[in-house]
Design an enzyme around this catalytic site. Structure first.
Site, PDB file in Angstrom:
ATOM      1  N   ASP A   1      28.071  23.212  -1.491  1.00  0.00           N
ATOM      2  CA  ASP A   1      28.883  22.816  -0.214  1.00  0.00           C
ATOM      3  C   ASP A   1      28.581  21.503   0.022  1.00  0.00           C
ATOM      4  O   ASP A   1      28.241  20.772  -0.791  1.00  0.00           O
ATOM      5  CB  ASP A   1      28.200  23.928   0.721  1.00  0.00           C
ATOM      6  CG  ASP A   1      26.629  23.596   0.841  1.00  0.00           C
ATOM      7  OD1 ASP A   1      26.130  22.769   0.498  1.00  0.00           O
ATOM      8  OD2 ASP A   1      25.958  24.541   1.763  1.00  0.00           O
TER       9      ASP A   1
ATOM     10  N   ARG B   1      26.005  31.097  11.097  1.00  0.00           N
ATOM     11  CA  ARG B   1      25.482  29.283  11.075  1.00  0.00           C
ATOM     12  C   ARG B   1      26.579  28.773  11.751  1.00  0.00           C
ATOM     13  O   ARG B   1      27.578  28.611  11.331  1.00  0.00           O
ATOM     14  CB  ARG B   1      25.013  28.784   9.807  1.00  0.00           C
ATOM     15  CG  ARG B   1      24.871  27.556   9.964  1.00  0.00           C
ATOM     16  CD  ARG B   1      23.903  26.719   8.939  1.00  0.00           C
ATOM     17  NE  ARG B   1      24.737  26.957   7.574  1.00  0.00           N
ATOM     18  CZ  ARG B   1      24.424  26.303   6.554  1.00  0.00           C
ATOM     19  NH1 ARG B   1      23.062  25.919   6.310  1.00  0.00           N
ATOM     20  NH2 ARG B   1      25.059  26.548   5.379  1.00  0.00           N
TER      21      ARG B   1
END
Length: 542
Positions: free
Chosen positions: A456, A175
């Site tokens: 995150d 990603r």
């Protein structure tokens, strides 16, 4: 993230860098192996071909945000109605992406990559985005680690253990950063390059041929898209990259995270734009909640309750999931479920059992609804998720399962705010989690264990935009009747800061958390809701 000790070498722009390319970050001998002139030239070519369009699309985001702030609501696009109603499917998937029942995610740290690839999950998404604080060392060392993982030479020696890859490992996906984030350490023609193009470009340049030779391919997750036009830009990047490296069109496969409210209204269009390169869509639940607040702002009818009350079963979130699954299956591709962020509670078996039971129940919900796979944040959760999907989905995926007879969600269903209350504990938790995450992020760690969850950047984003919404929405009250005012927020902020300061110590507080406090306070009290906290935070990152 670790940085392998390497002697620093002088970076001569007239030798190591192509013309009009400058690397501002330090260069070690190891870094020079991935920051080669040819790799930097490839990144520069991406920048020169696509930077102007990227900036146009970012400006389009600003314009849409202004329209939403003025009262317009997101809706399905009238101009693409025929496309949504037409019958078409995306291109055929490669064999190693047919079964994705459990995917594990984490940053591109060396130990994490090895453990994740060995975890028993079907796919590992190596994350250059929300779980990685993009220091220069983290970014470049991550590319070194990915290169070694692709070639299966990755290892790590510690006093306690030697880490190496098993014979059988998960399929690797990467990603890159979102379209909005820059890479300030690399300039092309005097301009900062896009973080997305830098991450994608280096990984693709160094690994695409090697991946194909090993029977797999360059596979990606695409974050933070807000429109099908942004998907179109990625598709053009893929076509350009494949042409430049003489790799057949369609070799790249990409899964798009539907983690913004505007993108939810363009799921068909996004798949259409990427149809030669699509590997499906994913329900990025935490960022989706963040985007819901950011998009709909301070209007009382869209005020959300405590984050703990915004579950995947409340009406608007359930509608979002139903839309993603139906769209993907209609188009012949995977609909991936959301993240289980729990981590083992080693010192409390009873609490650990409760946490694992929550994970199990959430995965049962996803598999029953029709998801083709799910995410976990820790290797210990892989067996839990596998057991559920093995039982409820014995075949590789559920793409061919008959679609639900329920009508597709309406715009009103996707926009409906869930009922619930706002509590002092909810405010305190948002302040606390945002500060703890931001402090760790400023210290170079983007994947942070907090209260038995692996968090995150999406967690910090939800926390700070909820505080902003509650503070700026008229007549917002706590469940006990107290008005949410700047004075109440500042009182709770001071309490949380005092506790945090005692806990981490004065030196650590001054080095990392003092900046986090000022940043959070600025974002929460600003008249306008900032797009991303990682943009101003990046300015203080090495």
């Amino acid at each position: 993230m670790e940085t392998l000790d390497q002697p620093t070498v002088a970076l001569k722009t007239d030798y190591l860098c192509p013309e009009r390319v400058k690397v501002l970050g330090r260069c070690t001998a190891a870094y020079a192996e991935v920051l080669t002139p040819s790799a930097l030239a490839f990144v520069a070519a991406l920048h020169r071909h696509f930077e102007a369009r990227r900036r146009e699309l970012l400006q389009r985001r600003v314009q849409r945000r202004a329209e939403f702030a003025a009262g317009r609501l997101p809706d399905f696009l009238a101009e693409t109605k025929q496309l949504r109603e037409s019958d078409w499917k995306v291109a055929e998937l490669p064999t190693d992406l047919l079964d994705r029942r459990v995917e594990i995610t984490g940053p591109t740290e060396r130990k994490m990559i090895i453990n994740a690839l060995n975890s028993g999950a079907k796919v590992f998404m190596a994350d250059c985005e929300d779980s990685l604080a993009p220091t220069w060392d983290n970014v470049v060392q991550g590319q070194i680690n990915l290169r070694d993982a692709v070639r299966r030479t990755i290892s790590l020696e510690t006093p306690a253990k030697t880490y190496r890859l098993n014979e059988r490992t998960a399929t690797l996906m990467v990603r890159p950063r979102g379209w909005h984030l820059p890479e300030k350490h690399v300039l092309v023609d005097g301009e900062e390059v896009s973080g997305a193009l830098f991450d994608f470009g280096l990984y693709f340049f160094h690994n695409a041929h090697e991946l194909v030779a090993r029977g797999t391919g360059p596979y990606f997750y695409l974050p933070k898209l807000e429109s099908y036009l942004e998907a179109r830009l990625w598709n053009e990047v893929f076509e350009f990259a494949q042409w430049e490296l003489k790799i057949p069109k369609g070799t790249i496969k990409a899964t798009v995270l539907i983690e913004t409210l505007p993108a939810a209204f363009e799921t068909n269009e996004i798949l259409w734009e990427l149809r030669q390169h699509s590997a499906g869509l994913n329900c990025g639940r935490w960022d989706y909640i963040f985007s819901y607040i950011k998009t709909l702002g301070a209007r009382p009818q869209y005020r959300l309750p405590d984050r703990s009350q915004v579950t995947m079963t409340v009406p608007n979130m359930a509608a979002y999931v139903r839309l993603v699954i139906d769209t993907c299956h209609r188009r012949g591709v995977h609909a991936m479920g959301g993240m289980a962020a729990q981590i083992p509670i080693k010192d409390n078996p009873a609490d650990n059992a409760i946490a694992l039971d929550k994970v199990h129940n959430d995965k049962v919900r996803e598999a029953t609804l029709g998801h083709d796979g799910t995410w976990v944040a820790h290797p210990a959760l892989v067996p839990v998720a596998l057991e559920v999907f093995d039982k409820l989905m014995p075949q590789p995926n559920q793409i061919d399962k008959p679609r639900s007879e329920q009508p597709l969600p309406s715009a009103a269903e996707l926009l409906q705010a869930p009922e619930g209350t706002i509590t002092e504990d909810g405010m305190r938790q948002n302040i606390d989690v945002a500060l703890r995450y931001l402090g760790a992020w400023i210290g170079g760690n983007g994947c942070v264990p907090l209260y038995n969850l692996m968090e995150d950047a999406a967690t910090a984003e939800i926390s700070r935009v909820q505080l902003w919404q509650w503070l700026h929405t008229p007549e917002t009250e706590l469940a006990d009747g107290r008005a949410i005012t700047p004075e109440l927020y500042r009182e709770l902020l001071q309490d949380v800061v005092d506790k945090l300061r005692r806990e981490v110590g004065e030196d650590t507080y001054q080095e990392y958390y003092r900046s986090a406090v000022h940043l959070l306070d600025r974002l929460v009290t600003a008249d306008q809701c900032a797009d991303f906290l990682t943009l101003p935070a990046y300015e203080v990152l090495a």
